[in-house]
Design an enzyme around this catalytic site. Structure first.
Site, PDB file in Angstrom:
ATOM      1  N   GLU A   1      -3.279   8.536  -1.786  1.00  0.00           N
ATOM      2  CA  GLU A   1      -2.731   7.594  -1.305  1.00  0.00           C
ATOM      3  C   GLU A   1      -1.749   7.006  -2.726  1.00  0.00           C
ATOM      4  O   GLU A   1      -1.477   6.057  -2.789  1.00  0.00           O
ATOM      5  CB  GLU A   1      -3.534   6.442  -1.179  1.00  0.00           C
ATOM      6  CG  GLU A   1      -4.374   6.564   0.063  1.00  0.00           C
ATOM      7  CD  GLU A   1      -5.129   5.428   0.673  1.00  0.00           C
ATOM      8  OE1 GLU A   1      -4.938   5.083   1.387  1.00  0.00           O
ATOM      9  OE2 GLU A   1      -6.043   4.789  -0.375  1.00  0.00           O
ATOM     10  N   GLU A   2      -1.420   8.330  -3.606  1.00  0.00           N
ATOM     11  CA  GLU A   2      -0.791   8.063  -4.785  1.00  0.00           C
ATOM     12  C   GLU A   2       0.633   8.844  -4.813  1.00  0.00           C
ATOM     13  O   GLU A   2       1.573   8.169  -5.415  1.00  0.00           O
ATOM     14  CB  GLU A   2      -1.785   8.598  -5.914  1.00  0.00           C
ATOM     15  CG  GLU A   2      -2.952   7.757  -6.133  1.00  0.00           C
ATOM     16  CD  GLU A   2      -3.850   8.569  -7.035  1.00  0.00           C
ATOM     17  OE1 GLU A   2      -4.879   7.893  -7.505  1.00  0.00           O
ATOM     18  OE2 GLU A   2      -3.677   9.778  -7.209  1.00  0.00           O
TER      19      GLU A   2
ATOM     20  N   TRP B   1       0.966  -1.327  -0.023  1.00  0.00           N
ATOM     21  CA  TRP B   1       0.045  -0.075  -0.039  1.00  0.00           C
ATOM     22  C   TRP B   1       0.761   1.324  -0.044  1.00  0.00           C
ATOM     23  O   TRP B   1       2.347   1.125   0.109  1.00  0.00           O
ATOM     24  CB  TRP B   1      -0.761   0.105   1.255  1.00  0.00           C
ATOM     25  CG  TRP B   1      -2.202   0.920   1.116  1.00  0.00           C
ATOM     26  CD1 TRP B   1      -2.730   2.070   1.445  1.00  0.00           C
ATOM     27  CD2 TRP B   1      -3.155   0.377   0.103  1.00  0.00           C
ATOM     28  NE1 TRP B   1      -3.738   2.387   1.056  1.00  0.00           N
ATOM     29  CE2 TRP B   1      -4.168   1.469   0.370  1.00  0.00           C
ATOM     30  CE3 TRP B   1      -3.585  -0.471  -0.547  1.00  0.00           C
ATOM     31  CZ2 TRP B   1      -5.380   1.241  -0.263  1.00  0.00           C
ATOM     32  CZ3 TRP B   1      -4.948  -0.710  -1.294  1.00  0.00           C
ATOM     33  CH2 TRP B   1      -5.732   0.264  -1.131  1.00  0.00           C
TER      34      TRP B   1
ATOM     35  N   GLU C   1     -18.731   6.627  -4.094  1.00  0.00           N
ATOM     36  CA  GLU C   1     -17.396   7.682  -4.095  1.00  0.00           C
ATOM     37  C   GLU C   1     -17.718   8.766  -5.137  1.00  0.00           C
ATOM     38  O   GLU C   1     -17.139   9.651  -5.076  1.00  0.00           O
ATOM     39  CB  GLU C   1     -16.392   6.590  -4.260  1.00  0.00           C
ATOM     40  CG  GLU C   1     -14.869   7.395  -4.200  1.00  0.00           C
ATOM     41  CD  GLU C   1     -13.977   6.554  -4.279  1.00  0.00           C
ATOM     42  OE1 GLU C   1     -13.064   6.532  -3.496  1.00  0.00           O
ATOM     43  OE2 GLU C   1     -13.755   5.909  -5.337  1.00  0.00           O
TER      44      GLU C   1
END
Length: 586
Positions: free
Chosen positions: A205-206, A146, A430
């Site tokens: 989260e990139e 992750w 989302e």
């Protein structure tokens, strides 16, 4: 001519009425659904929480990001999402809006105490584990690959629990605060103090670099953490928190892109930097007492408004559902224009965040009795009155009335956009499709519901306690050292390193060197530079005065480290003042 003008004005009035009516209807219908949808995703009693752990020895209170288990699987508990959701819950409880929520909040704090102690791929509680972004909903570690660490979570959690703890103190529950909540809060604040200047994955989260959202919420957490520690007599930590808060505030300024007139979301990543990150920052660091302060990028500050326009405009031509909409009207917005995740669509929470920033701005202008147009914010205001010029407009003026009325209509438009693409059952996924507006990606996203509730509250004029942003000023010297490194002090000078270096997507530039402040040649602990003025990367570091210091820049990309070629760079710092060194990568 007179008839044409009257017709035009009538058209504007009718359009505003339509937007307001659509927003009114959406708030009335979606508000209760959003509240129920949010609570349904909190375990173990929430109807869609899929059994978040509720054992005898561990409290419930786990926030499930979404009940979706495939394409994508969001059946996890993110620290960031959970903290933002519970901040909305805490605000409703402490303001008296919903007095039934206390047990749920206590369950949340208990669950977070457990998660803090869970060893995970980011480390243990004392070796970096607090930066772990998400956990399984049974309160065990998520161990797959992750984007980690994500350093906004501890700051957001501290902010949420401090808000609750202050209410408890106001209501004479000191023992529970000092014995139960303070240890949770202190772990998170210490983590922020010691790690704020280390690279982090952004809230999407990139991108692994430094992130505007993370820096801003870390700054807020340390400010209110210092005030809270003072209130309960834990004064030994106050100096450290205050020192690093000042350094964070300095670093926060580096994200501003003066040539583009917007806030750059991340120091790395290779994208334009136009990103909902900056809008979310403005609303989650809103302090009503701070006015339109630009140093903390308050919602009505000239920089935040200018950046908002650039962000919104970046989506006008890339989504089919935005086609044909006027250049000064609301449109659907997403995370960032280059996005390709799940097709790169508008998000419910990002679109409604635009409205919330505008509602916050309107609250402050009305409270302070005026609004100020600067050269920086002029393009934003000219959307609503092409003849407006820089200046201060009192609330009694016609210009103030014209601008604020148009901005309220503009804000309502973003609610109307979401309303158009919300299904009849009110469920908020989302995203919704950029081509036809159909809901896509994870269903019943908890953050989407929380975002709707906070925007609706802002529209009604509600505000909550501030965090000390009012009256803050930048220190005369800044340091990039965190509490985990050397502390700047006497005998140092502020040295700015600029290096011209082109990079690929996801690649970042760091510096390390021969002294403690440059991490003693450690590539792992090297200091990340800001790419706000890309391709020039910059950082300001307090270095020993009258000293000869060697250093090198390094590149980090996909876990690989590349050093500059030999020989080492070398400078001799002056006896006092500041110094700037300009280099080119070699």
């Amino acid at each position: 001519m007179r008839f044409t003008l009257l017709t035009t004005l009538l058209g504007f009035a009718l359009g505003a009425l339509a937007q307001s009516s659509a927003a009114d209807a959406y708030v009335a219908s979606e508000g209760p659904i959003a509240k129920s949808g949010l609570l349904a995703n909190i375990g173990p009693s929430g109807s869609k929480s899929h059994g978040a752990k509720a054992c005898t020895f561990s409290s419930p209170g786990i926030v499930v990001a979404s009940p979706s288990t495939s394409n994508p699987n969001y059946l996890f508990a993110w620290t960031r999402d959970s903290s933002l959701v519970f901040k909305a819950i805490v605000d409703q409880f402490t303001s008296g809006e919903d007095t039934t929520l206390r047990t749920l909040i206590d369950q949340f704090t208990s669950s977070q105490a457990i998660l803090q102690q869970v060893s995970n791929p980011s480390g243990t509680v004392s070796t970096g584990g607090l930066g772990e972004p998400k956990f399984n909903i049974d309160e065990t570690a998520f161990t797959d690959a992750w984007g980690r660490p994500q350093r906004d979570g501890p700051a957001l959690r501290a902010t949420t629990i401090i808000a609750y703890a202050n209410w408890l103190l106001d209501n004479s529950n000191t023992t529970y605060v000092t014995q139960t909540l303070w240890p949770i809060i202190k772990l998170d604040l210490d983590y922020v103090q010691n790690n704020w200047n280390q690279s982090t994955f952004d809230l999407w989260e990139e991108v692994n670099s430094s992130s505007f959202f993370t820096t801003a919420v870390q700054h807020r957490a340390l400010r209110e953490g210092a005030a809270f520690a003072t209130r309960i007599g834990q004064t030994s930590v106050v100096s450290g928190y205050t020192t690093q808060a000042a350094n964070l505030l300095c670093f926060l300024q580096s994200y501003w892109n003066p040539s583009g007139n917007y806030i750059t979301a991340n120091t790395g990543g290779g994208r334009s930097g136009k990103d909902a990150n900056t809008v979310l920052t403005s609303i989650h660091t809103f302090d009503p007492a701070a006015g339109c302060d630009a140093t903390t990028f308050q919602p009505c500050s000239d920089k935040a408004l200018a950046s908002l326009k650039v962000y919104v405009d970046s989506f006008r031509s890339i989504y089919s559902i935005n086609a044909g909409i006027a250049a000064n009207a609301a449109v659907a917005t997403g995370r960032y224009p280059e996005d390709s995740y799940q097709g790169g669509n508008p998000w419910y929470l990002t679109t409604i965040a635009v409205a919330e920033q505008l509602y916050d701005a309107l609250i402050v202008w009305d409270t302070f009795g005026s609004l100020n147009v600067t050269a920086t914010s002029l393009p934003f205001f000219q959307q609503f009155s092409s003849s407006v010029t820089a200046g201060t407009y009192a609330s009694s003026s016609g210009t103030y009335a014209t601008l604020t009325s148009a901005i309220k209509t503009f804000a309502d438009g973003f609610l109307a956009v979401n309303a158009k693409y919300t299904p009849s059952d009110g469920g908020l996924a989302e995203q919704y499709s950029r081509s036809n507006g159909q809901p896509v990606s994870a269903v019943d996203l908890t953050w989407s519901y929380a975002a709707a509730l906070t925007a609706f509250h802002a529209r009604s004029g509600k505000t909550y306690n501030g965090w000390g942003a009012a009256g803050l000023t930048l220190p005369s010297t800044c340091s990039s050292n965190s509490g985990g490194g050397s502390t700047p002090g006497a005998g140092t000078v502020a040295v700015t390193f600029n290096v011209y270096a082109t990079t690929t997507f996801g690649e970042n530039i760091y510096i390390t060197g021969s002294v403690d402040a440059l991490q003693n040649w450690s590539p792992d602990n090297a200091l990340i530079l800001s790419a706000a003025n890309y391709p020039t990367w910059s950082i300001t570091v307090n270095l020993p005065a009258s000293s000869t210091i060697q250093y090198k820049f390094i590149r980090k990309f996909n876990g690989q480290i590349t050093w500059e070629s030999d020989p080492n760079n070398q400078i001799t710092t002056p006896a006092s003042g500041s110094f700037t060194e300009n280099d080119t990568w070699r």
